[in-house]
Design an enzyme around this catalytic site. Structure first.
Site, short mmCIF file in Angstrom:
data_model
loop_
_atom_site.label_atom_id
_atom_site.label_comp_id
_atom_site.label_asym_id
_atom_site.label_seq_id
_atom_site.Cartn_x
_atom_site.Cartn_y
_atom_site.Cartn_z
N SER A 105 -57.30 -36.93 76.17
CA SER A 105 -57.68 -37.74 77.32
C SER A 105 -58.93 -38.57 77.00
CB SER A 105 -57.88 -36.82 78.54
OG SER A 105 -58.00 -37.55 79.73
N ASP A 155 -47.11 -39.23 82.93
CA ASP A 155 -48.58 -39.18 83.01
C ASP A 155 -49.06 -40.17 84.06
OD1 ASP A 155 -51.33 -39.14 82.60
OD2 ASP A 155 -51.17 -39.06 80.42
N HIS A 186 -49.99 -35.38 82.31
CA HIS A 186 -51.23 -35.52 81.56
C HIS A 186 -51.57 -34.23 80.79
CE1 HIS A 186 -54.72 -37.94 80.59
NE2 HIS A 186 -55.53 -36.94 80.91
#
Length: 204
Positions: A105, A155, A186
């Site tokens: 991320s 996501d 995610h």
């Protein structure tokens, strides 16, 4: 003598061969977050794991953002320069080759920025749920640098078009890119772990 830096970080020397891993956590994580993951996908590798210096509502990050998916680009560039200096310093101190970044991320996004702005710093990268870090990606060169980009089709935080834009930039730079798209959101899955393990085994 230990390496002196103002980055909070973990350094764990390993017995295994292969490039060290540079662990780059997501928003709200810290230098300990990805250690178990690293030991799972690459047992025995040397690990370097810094904590991001930016706080967003008390949660560590590697650079500022203006909104979800909208990065503060001047801060991103400055933080990328600072992280690149840390990586160069600690690898020189311990006489290590350029590491493979393993970022999730926000950590994957600054790893992508390292590849873009300081391509000499990394020997490869695993980018988990990453997007293109800059609105206008500059020309850069990554001749045959191995990169694994793993995106989630569901996501909600990373628009798939942004992941594709990053993939296109990496390919244009000459990276040996593997872009996998999973039926996932995610968060990470067992499939992510398998992809990482196989990718790192191939980089011995």
């Amino acid at each position: 003598m230990s390496f002196q830096t103002d980055f909070h970080h973990v350094y764990q020397p390993g017995a295994a061969t292969g490039r060290p891993l540079l662990l780059l956590h997501g928003t709200g994580g810290n230098e300990h977050d990805l250690l178990d993951l690293a030991h799972t996908v690459a047992p025995g590798r040397t690990v370097i794991s810094p904590r991001g210096k930016v706080l967003e509502h008390g949660m560590p990050r590697f650079f500022k953002r203006l909104a979800e998916g909208v990065f503060d680009e001047p801060d991103l560039r400055a933080r990328t320069d600072e992280l690149a200096a840390f990586v160069k310093g600690i690898t020189a101190h311990h006489k290590l080759p350029a590491p493979i970044a393993l970022g999730f991320s926000n950590g994957a996004n600054i790893a992508a920025a390292l590849l873009t702005l300081h391509p000499e710093v990394l020997g490869g990268a695993i980018l988990l749920r990453a997007m293109a870090p800059l609105k206008d990606m500059p020309a850069f060169k990554l001749p045959q640098t191995p990169v694994l980009l793993v995106s989630g089709k569901q996501d909600m935080m990373i628009p798939f078009a942004q992941a594709q834009r990053l993939a296109a930039s990496l390919t244009a730079a000459g990276a040996a890119l593997t872009h996998e798209t999973l039926p996932a959101g995610h968060g990470l899955t067992q499939t992510d772990l398998g992809l990482m393990s196989r990718f790192l085994a191939a980089q011995e």
